[in-house]
Design a protein around this motif. Structure first.
Motif, PDB file in Angstrom:
ATOM      1  N   LYS A   2       0.823  -1.209   0.000  1.00  0.00           N
ATOM      2  CA  LYS A   2       0.000   0.000   0.000  1.00  0.00           C
ATOM      3  C   LYS A   2       0.856   1.258   0.000  1.00  0.00           C
ATOM      4  O   LYS A   2       0.475   2.258  -0.582  1.00  0.00           O
ATOM      5  N   TRP A   3       2.011   1.199   0.665  1.00  0.00           N
ATOM      6  CA  TRP A   3       2.858   2.396   0.733  1.00  0.00           C
ATOM      7  C   TRP A   3       3.385   2.779  -0.643  1.00  0.00           C
ATOM      8  O   TRP A   3       3.614   3.951  -0.926  1.00  0.00           O
ATOM      9  N   LEU A   6       0.715   4.749  -2.200  1.00  0.00           N
ATOM     10  CA  LEU A   6       0.671   6.045  -1.533  1.00  0.00           C
ATOM     11  C   LEU A   6       1.794   6.952  -2.043  1.00  0.00           C
ATOM     12  O   LEU A   6       1.561   8.107  -2.394  1.00  0.00           O
TER      13      LEU A   6
END
Length: 174
Positions: A2-3, A6
């Protein structure tokens, strides 16, 4: 995992903000600077406040060469206003090295651009201070009434004060 999304999203957002500022603010300024060789002694940036507010343009003087006059900087501002014809701003902040010093109403900025090609530049210069506001939105200079010579003398004093207070004092120039 997920990072990565992001970080990718933040990079894309940053690139979008930079592109927005380049095409709507800095690009027209670079064109303005290139169109007139007299503008070479003025270093100025243009951008939207916080990088994203389309109604709030910042005209930020970064430096002035010793051979450059206050009128040269104002000429760049007026030429830039002409280049921004058709654009609509709530206000334009006049800054010095990132510090807001004055504000111009967006309609007045548009008028400066519209009138650039035919208005008497002395009239534009001497009446400009009465159309300036502090960053807090208060009138920066008075509007004078009376006889032509007295009014003109006061307006020119205000113009000199404006130039000094905007950037000249900090540049260490006279």
């Amino acid at each position: 995992m997920k990072w990565k999304w992001l970080v990718g999203g933040l990079v894309a957002l940053l690139l979008a903000v930079l592109a927005f500022n380049w095409f709507s603010a800095m690009g027209p300024l670079r064109s303005t600077m290139a169109d007139d060789p007299r503008n070479a002694g003025v270093s100025v940036w243009a951008y939207h406040r916080l990088g994203i507010l389309p109604g709030e343009l910042v005209f930020d003087v970064r430096g002035v060469s010793p051979s450059t006059s206050g009128a040269d900087v104002i000429r760049v501002l007026l030429q830039y206003a002409r280049k921004q014809k058709g654009a609509s701003f709530d206000h334009v902040t006049l800054a010095y090295r990132g510090e807001a010093r004055f504000r111009i109403d967006g309609r007045y900025f548009s008028r400066l651009g519209d009138e650039y090609d035919y208005q008497n530049p002395v009239y534009t210069l001497r009446t400009m201070p009465e159309n300036l506001y502090t960053p807090a939105g208060l009138r920066a200079y008075d509007s004078w009434m009376g006889g032509f010579l007295g009014v003109t003398a006061r307006q020119m004093e205000d113009l000199n004060d404006f130039i000094r207070d905007w950037f000249l004092r900090d540049e260490g120039l006279r």
